[in-house]
Design a protein around this motif. Sequence first.
Motif, short mmCIF file in Angstrom:
data_model
loop_
_atom_site.label_atom_id
_atom_site.label_comp_id
_atom_site.label_asym_id
_atom_site.label_seq_id
_atom_site.Cartn_x
_atom_site.Cartn_y
_atom_site.Cartn_z
N SER A 1 0.81 -1.22 0.00
CA SER A 1 0.00 0.00 0.00
C SER A 1 0.84 1.27 0.00
O SER A 1 0.28 2.37 -0.08
N GLY B 1 2.49 3.88 -4.83
CA GLY B 1 1.42 4.60 -5.51
C GLY B 1 1.17 4.13 -6.92
O GLY B 1 0.03 3.86 -7.32
N VAL C 1 -0.43 0.60 -7.15
CA VAL C 1 -1.87 0.60 -6.89
C VAL C 1 -2.62 1.20 -8.07
O VAL C 1 -3.66 0.68 -8.51
N ARG D 1 -2.93 6.89 -1.31
CA ARG D 1 -3.44 6.02 -2.37
C ARG D 1 -4.89 6.39 -2.71
O ARG D 1 -5.31 6.32 -3.87
N THR E 1 -5.89 7.81 -6.57
CA THR E 1 -6.79 7.01 -7.41
C THR E 1 -8.24 7.44 -7.32
O THR E 1 -9.06 7.01 -8.13
#
Length: 547
Positions: free
Chosen positions: A417, A420, A423, A459, A463
Motif C-alpha cells: 500500500s 502509488g 496501486v 493512495r 486514485t
Amino acid sequence: MANRSTQRILPWLLGLLSGLLLWAAWPTSPLTLLIFIAFIPLLRLTDLVQHRGVYFGCVFLAMLVWNVGTTWWVGNTPVPISGVLANVTNALIMTVPWLGFKNSRKRLGNRGSYFALIVYWLTFEYIHLNWELSWPWLNLGNVFAMHPEWIQWYEYTGGSGGALWVLGGNIALYACWQHRGDYKVPFSTFLWKEAWKPALVILLPFLVSTIVAVGMGMQVSRSSKASPLPIVVVQPNIDPYDKFASDAEGPQLQKFLALTRQQADSNTAYIVWPETALFPHGAWEHNLNEQLAVQKVRELLRQYPKARLITGATTLKYYKDKEEAPYSARPMENGGYFDAFNSALQIDTSRTIQVYHKSRLVPGVELVPYSRYLRFMESWALDMGGITGSYGRTPGAEVLENTAQHIKAFPTICYESIYGEFVAQHVRLGANLLFIITNDGWWGRTEGHRQHLQYARLRAIETRRWIARSANTGISCFITPAGKLQQPQPYWEEAVIKGNVTPGYTFTFYVRYGDLLSKGALIFCILLIVYTIVLRFTNRKAYVERS
C-alpha cells in the motif's frame, strides 16, 4: 584556534541539524512544515565543504539520523540487527543524489546544479520504488500524508509531486537567503523584492489543492452512478507472535466468525479480514475448497447471500519438476517443488476462490533481494510466517471480480500500500474498490503502524477510490477518496466496523498516465550523466592538447 575548531565542527552540525529536522517533520509529528527548511543545512554544507570525504560523512550523518529517528522500529523484532542493517543501508543509498549534486556544482553552476539535485533525487526515489532492495518508506511525498487537504493535486502527480514541492521549497528559501547580501536595502524592501519567490513556491500548491478539492466535490455531486456498498471490516487483535502457534488456527477462525456476525447483515457486500487470517501454516491452492476453514466461511456466507469475503492467507503451490518451478520455489523431501505465497482470497458460496499473490515483498523479511543470482543468501531470510526463504512472486489474479455486483476489487497486502504507481496500475485494470489487509503488530506500539495508516490516505487521493482497511491489531478504518479517515479503531483492541463505500469508475490523471514526473526525471538523469562524461572527456582532451 576557536575559529578553526568551529569550522571543523560546523559541517557535522549542519548534517546533524538536517537529519533532526527531517525526523521532526515526518508523520506522525505535527511539525510537517519543517520539511521546507530541512534540506537547507545540506545545501549550505554543499557550498562550505570541499573535502569529498567530509562531505560524504556529513550527508551520511543526516540521512542516518533521519532513518534511525523515523524508522528505528524496523529493528523491533526478534532479530534487532535487521533494523540496524536496514537503516544504515538506506542511509548510504540516500547519499547518492547528494553526491551527484555536489559533483555538478562546478560544472553546472547554481541553477543547473539545483535542477540536477531535483532530477537525481526523483530518480533515486523512482528506482527505490522498483528494485528488489525497495524501501520507499521515506520518499518525500509521504511527508504530507497527515494533511490530505494540502495535496489533493496528488491525483495528477502522485507522491513525486510532493518530493518536487519539498525540494523546490528548500532550494527557493536557500537561494533567497543567499541573495540577502546582494541587496543593500532595508529588510522589508528585500522581502518585497525577493522573498515572494520562495513564498510562491511553498504557498501555491496549497491554493491548487483547494481548487482541486472544490472541483472534485462538484464532480462527485454531478456523477454518482454507483450505489454505496455496505462493508464489514474485522480487527481481531491477535498477537502476531502467537498467531502462528500450531494449535491457534481453530480458535482464531472462531473469533473471526464471531466478530463478523456482530455487524454483517443481509445487505453486506464485502467482509474484510486482515493479512494471513487464514492458513497461517499454508494451504495448497489446488485444494482450497476442501479446507475446513473455507467450509466454515461458506457456512457463514450462506447467512449473508450478497457478501464476499476478502481475507489474507498463506497459500502453497506445487510444481512437479525444476523446469516448471520458478526460481523462488523450494524442493520438497518427497520430490517436486513448492512456492509459498502471501495471498489474498475472495471466497463466496460457490466453489470458485479467486487468489491474489502479494508481489511487492519486504526485503529481508519476505524476499531475499536478487536471490536468483545469490542462492546462498536464502538462508538469511527472516520470514515472520515461519517459512524459510523468499515468498513466491508468480502472479495470481490481478483484481478480484464480483460479477453479480459489477465490482472489481484490488486487495493490497500490507507493504504494497505504500506503492502509488503499483496501486494505480491495478485501478487502471478496472479496480473500483481498494482493500488494504495488513498485520502491523510486529513492531508493537511504535510509529510504524501509524505511518503505514497515514500513507494509505495518499493512495485514496491518487486514485480517487474508497479504501477499506483491515489491520490485525489496528488501525482498521475506512478512507474516503479525499483521503479522510472514517471510524479509525484504536490500536491493540478487538473491533469490527461497518461502513458504506461507493465504487469509483473514473480514472485520475495519475491513474491514466502514471508517475510522469519520475519518468521525466529518469530521462534527464541519463542525459546529465552522459553530459558529465562528455564534459570530462573533452576537458581531458583540451588539457592534453595544451600540454
